[in-house]
Design a protein around this motif. Structure first.
Motif, PDB file in Angstrom:
ATOM      1  N   TYR A 162       0.852  -1.183   0.000  1.00  0.00           N
ATOM      2  CA  TYR A 162       0.000   0.000   0.000  1.00  0.00           C
ATOM      3  C   TYR A 162       0.886   1.229   0.000  1.00  0.00           C
ATOM      4  CZ  TYR A 162      -3.107  -3.714   1.364  1.00  0.00           C
ATOM      5  OH  TYR A 162      -3.794  -4.904   1.385  1.00  0.00           O
ATOM      6  N   ALA A 163       0.564   2.161  -0.882  1.00  0.00           N
ATOM      7  CA  ALA A 163       1.374   3.383  -0.947  1.00  0.00           C
ATOM      8  C   ALA A 163       0.494   4.577  -0.621  1.00  0.00           C
ATOM      9  CB  ALA A 163       1.989   3.530  -2.332  1.00  0.00           C
ATOM     10  N   PHE A 164       1.010   5.447   0.234  1.00  0.00           N
ATOM     11  CA  PHE A 164       0.330   6.694   0.590  1.00  0.00           C
ATOM     12  C   PHE A 164       1.074   7.836  -0.064  1.00  0.00           C
ATOM     13  CE2 PHE A 164      -0.183   3.837   4.278  1.00  0.00           C
ATOM     14  CZ  PHE A 164      -1.556   3.646   4.160  1.00  0.00           C
ATOM     15  N   SER A 165       0.332   8.643  -0.813  1.00  0.00           N
ATOM     16  CA  SER A 165       0.955   9.739  -1.548  1.00  0.00           C
ATOM     17  C   SER A 165       0.246  11.045  -1.233  1.00  0.00           C
ATOM     18  CB  SER A 165       0.912   9.470  -3.053  1.00  0.00           C
ATOM     19  OG  SER A 165       1.362   8.158  -3.334  1.00  0.00           O
ATOM     20  N   ARG A 166       0.920  12.154  -1.557  1.00  0.00           N
ATOM     21  CA  ARG A 166       0.365  13.475  -1.258  1.00  0.00           C
ATOM     22  C   ARG A 166      -0.462  14.047  -2.396  1.00  0.00           C
ATOM     23  NH1 ARG A 166       6.154  15.525   0.927  1.00  0.00           N
ATOM     24  NH2 ARG A 166       6.699  14.352  -0.947  1.00  0.00           N
ATOM     25  N   SER A 167      -0.293  13.474  -3.578  1.00  0.00           N
ATOM     26  CA  SER A 167      -1.024  14.002  -4.741  1.00  0.00           C
ATOM     27  C   SER A 167      -1.164  12.901  -5.776  1.00  0.00           C
ATOM     28  CB  SER A 167      -0.234  15.166  -5.356  1.00  0.00           C
ATOM     29  OG  SER A 167       0.989  14.670  -5.863  1.00  0.00           O
ATOM     30  N   GLN A 168      -1.998  13.180  -6.765  1.00  0.00           N
ATOM     31  CA  GLN A 168      -2.158  12.198  -7.845  1.00  0.00           C
ATOM     32  C   GLN A 168      -0.852  12.025  -8.611  1.00  0.00           C
ATOM     33  OE1 GLN A 168      -5.082  10.378  -8.199  1.00  0.00           O
ATOM     34  NE2 GLN A 168      -3.670   9.161  -9.427  1.00  0.00           N
ATOM     35  N   VAL A 169      -0.121  13.118  -8.780  1.00  0.00           N
ATOM     36  CA  VAL A 169       1.154  13.044  -9.504  1.00  0.00           C
ATOM     37  C   VAL A 169       2.130  12.131  -8.767  1.00  0.00           C
ATOM     38  CG1 VAL A 169       3.178  14.376 -10.259  1.00  0.00           C
ATOM     39  CG2 VAL A 169       0.873  15.323 -10.549  1.00  0.00           C
ATOM     40  N   GLU A 170       2.184  12.316  -7.462  1.00  0.00           N
ATOM     41  CA  GLU A 170       3.100  11.502  -6.664  1.00  0.00           C
ATOM     42  C   GLU A 170       2.673  10.033  -6.678  1.00  0.00           C
ATOM     43  OE1 GLU A 170       5.205  13.268  -3.036  1.00  0.00           O
ATOM     44  OE2 GLU A 170       3.684  11.971  -2.152  1.00  0.00           O
ATOM     45  N   LEU A 171       1.368   9.826  -6.626  1.00  0.00           N
ATOM     46  CA  LEU A 171       0.842   8.456  -6.702  1.00  0.00           C
ATOM     47  C   LEU A 171       1.217   7.820  -8.042  1.00  0.00           C
ATOM     48  CD1 LEU A 171      -2.768   7.291  -5.751  1.00  0.00           C
ATOM     49  CD2 LEU A 171      -1.653   6.487  -7.822  1.00  0.00           C
ATOM     50  N   ASP A 172       0.983   8.557  -9.124  1.00  0.00           N
ATOM     51  CA  ASP A 172       1.255   8.019 -10.463  1.00  0.00           C
ATOM     52  C   ASP A 172       2.717   7.628 -10.629  1.00  0.00           C
ATOM     53  OD1 ASP A 172      -1.371   8.372 -11.119  1.00  0.00           O
ATOM     54  OD2 ASP A 172      -1.070  10.230 -12.240  1.00  0.00           O
ATOM     55  N   GLN A 173       3.592   8.426 -10.049  1.00  0.00           N
ATOM     56  CA  GLN A 173       5.027   8.158 -10.120  1.00  0.00           C
ATOM     57  C   GLN A 173       5.332   6.802  -9.465  1.00  0.00           C
ATOM     58  OE1 GLN A 173       7.500   9.742 -11.553  1.00  0.00           O
ATOM     59  NE2 GLN A 173       9.084   8.350 -10.725  1.00  0.00           N
ATOM     60  N   PHE A 174       4.812   6.625  -8.253  1.00  0.00           N
ATOM     61  CA  PHE A 174       5.061   5.357  -7.553  1.00  0.00           C
ATOM     62  C   PHE A 174       4.411   4.193  -8.295  1.00  0.00           C
ATOM     63  CE2 PHE A 174       4.478   2.016  -4.430  1.00  0.00           C
ATOM     64  CZ  PHE A 174       5.712   2.008  -3.795  1.00  0.00           C
ATOM     65  N   TYR A 175       3.210   4.447  -8.802  1.00  0.00           N
ATOM     66  CA  TYR A 175       2.456   3.417  -9.532  1.00  0.00           C
ATOM     67  C   TYR A 175       3.273   2.877 -10.700  1.00  0.00           C
ATOM     68  CZ  TYR A 175      -1.941   1.418 -11.422  1.00  0.00           C
ATOM     69  OH  TYR A 175      -2.936   0.585 -11.865  1.00  0.00           O
ATOM     70  N   SER A 176       3.914   3.784 -11.448  1.00  0.00           N
ATOM     71  CA  SER A 176       4.667   3.292 -12.609  1.00  0.00           C
ATOM     72  C   SER A 176       5.966   2.622 -12.169  1.00  0.00           C
ATOM     73  CB  SER A 176       4.891   4.387 -13.646  1.00  0.00           C
ATOM     74  OG  SER A 176       5.685   5.395 -13.098  1.00  0.00           O
ATOM     75  N   GLU A 177       6.561   3.091 -11.082  1.00  0.00           N
ATOM     76  CA  GLU A 177       7.754   2.403 -10.564  1.00  0.00           C
ATOM     77  C   GLU A 177       7.387   0.994 -10.086  1.00  0.00           C
ATOM     78  OE1 GLU A 177       9.480   4.843  -7.475  1.00  0.00           O
ATOM     79  OE2 GLU A 177       9.796   6.501  -8.881  1.00  0.00           O
ATOM     80  N   ALA A 178       6.244   0.897  -9.437  1.00  0.00           N
ATOM     81  CA  ALA A 178       5.802  -0.410  -8.925  1.00  0.00           C
ATOM     82  C   ALA A 178       5.524  -1.359 -10.097  1.00  0.00           C
ATOM     83  CB  ALA A 178       4.562  -0.248  -8.051  1.00  0.00           C
ATOM     84  N   GLN A 179       4.940  -0.810 -11.152  1.00  0.00           N
ATOM     85  CA  GLN A 179       4.662  -1.619 -12.336  1.00  0.00           C
ATOM     86  C   GLN A 179       5.961  -2.212 -12.898  1.00  0.00           C
ATOM     87  OE1 GLN A 179       1.651   0.371 -14.504  1.00  0.00           O
ATOM     88  NE2 GLN A 179       2.021  -0.738 -16.396  1.00  0.00           N
TER      89      GLN A 179
END
Ligand code: ATP
Ligand code: MG
Length: 415
Positions: A162-179
């Motif tokens: 589970y990742a907690f992010s401060r913004s959609q941009v920050e979430l998207d960044q982690f999402y693509s790294e996780a992918q």
């Protein structure tokens, strides 16, 4: 591992109601024990495979900067009510029970909500973010059907992050790294060539979630695959509009069966808002936490790999997750056994995981078990070994033997 002292045993009779190839093979080869439909125990060899898969996943999640924790299997009703996911008509696979005082509880099928409540206490300011955590945990799901062996358990092992992010941009960044990390995991496990990022339903915030689908005839899902782009669309979201959106051409897609080995979700700020989990940003404003979640079916992976890598003699494990690298046995008198004992110590001294078949049975049975268990290398110590120092080595997937001395043997095994 000395087989004479281990509970491991290959068996001839498999449960009559077992239909899935993975379960039949894993039971026969002594990896799992069937408790009931959808519930399997991991015997020593099975546990080793599970641990090997977990270790690869762990290394890649750690590389993402996530930290490992372990959450409870007992969950409180109140935790799941704000998002409506306690409701059996919303989540239809709950196992629920009651405490002695009548309090309702549920058995963990996922952990977004409990994790969000934890974040409510542990995350206050933008300085505490971004953060990600993961665990390997037994999940309980009251699945309607459980006919796919360990590929669909009512109790199974999942890695969930589970990742907690401060913004959609920050979430998207982690999402693509996780992918990317997920693709690395499946590569390292040995199924990279057959595993594809797949657009699927289930996006709470976005239109799609992303699945990782491994092509296999025994899979329960149907996907439309563009091999050249290494992309697929799950049947559940397959339509002209989606194809257009993803620039996929109908004529280039293969319709294939696949098993979902991973699934990642973007929840955006939805859960933060529903569950009242906020942080204070740099300007001192209250903002909802952004959540994304990342699952991998650890025990399902074992099943998918058993389905994919086998032949008429039994399992054929990819080296990185095999329960042992070498299956060692002796053919000969006491002196030969002594030589095999020594070789066992040398190999284990080099950190090689060895199954030493020191049982008092015919060599033919040992050969058959070595193949059935699917161990990458078979090493035979024979009557001449103690005098000429030569051992016989054979790869699981080959028929030809090689006679080599210790140095060459180690070269082969350690590379
Ligand atoms: P499915 O569509 O197969 O029921 P799901 O979409 O409900 O799975 P998720 O909630 O995304 O599953 O769980 C994350 C991962 O856990 C899945 O990608 C899958 O690999 C694994 N998994 C889910 N359900 C099971 C199960 N019953 N037995 C074994 N593994 C499972
Ligand atoms: Mg899923």
């Amino acid at each position: 591992m000395r087989l004479s002292k281990n509970i491991t045993k290959t068996i001839k009779t498999i449960p009559a109601d077992e239909q899935a190839t993975n379960a039949k093979l894993l039971i026969r080869a002594g990896y799992i024990h069937k408790e009931m439909a959808g519930a399997y125990s991991y015997l020593p060899l099975g546990l080793r495979v599970i641990e090997n898969i977990k270790q690869i996943v762990r290394e890649e999640m750690d590389a993402l900067g996530a930290s490992e924790l372990l959450m409870t299997s007992l969950q409180a009703k109140e935790t799941w009510e704000p998002t409506k996911r306690w409701d059996d008509s919303v989540v239809d696979i709950w196992f629920k029970s009651q405490l002695k005082n009548g309090t309702e509880i549920g058995l963990a099928w996922s952990h977004e909500e409990p994790l969000m409540l934890m974040a409510q206490q542990l995350v206050q300011s933008y300085r505490d973010l971004p953060i990600s955590v993961y665990q390997f945990q037994t999940k309980f799901r009251n699945e309607l059907r459980s006919k796919s062996g360990v590929m669909r358990g009512r109790e199974f092992i999942m890695k969930d992050m589970y990742a907690f992010s401060r913004s959609q941009v920050e979430l998207d960044q982690f999402y693509s790294e996780a992918q990317q990390a997920y693709l690395k995991v499946f590569d390292r496990i040995g199924i990279g060539d057959y595993t594809f990022v797949t657009f699927a339903s289930g996006g709470a915030f976005t239109q799609f979630s992303h699945e990782f689908q491994t092509v296999t005839a025994s899979g329960e899902d149907t996907i439309y695959l563009d091999r050249s782009r290494r992309l697929a669309v799950n049947e559940e979201v397959y339509n002209d509009e989606v194809l257009k959106q993803l620039s996929l051409k109908k004529g280039q897609l293969e319709r294939v069966k696949a098993a979902e080995v991973g699934n990642i979700f973007n929840f955006g700020s939805v859960k933060g808002e529903q569950m009242n989990v906020y942080f204070t940003d740099e300007a001192g404003e209250r903002q909802p936490i952004f959540l994304s979640s990342y699952g991998i079916g650890i025990s399902r992976l074992m099943g998918v790999i058993a389905e994919h890598f086998n032949d008429e003699h039994g399992l054929v494990w990819p080296v990185p997750i095999a329960p042992a690298k070498v299956y060692l046995l002796a053919i000969g008198d006491k002196k030969t056994i002594k030589t095999a004992d020594k070789l066992y110590n040398v190999l284990t001294g080099h950190g090689v995981a060895v199954i030493y078949d020191d049982r008092d049975i015919r060599p033919g049975e040992k050969f058959a078990d070595a193949d059935l268990m699917g161990i990458p290398w078979r090493v035979v110590v024979n009557a001449k070994s103690s005098t000429d120092g030569y051992y016989e080595i054979k790869a699981r997937t080959e028929t030809s033997l090689k006679n080599v001395q210790l140095k060459a043997l180690l070269d082969i095994i350690l590379t």
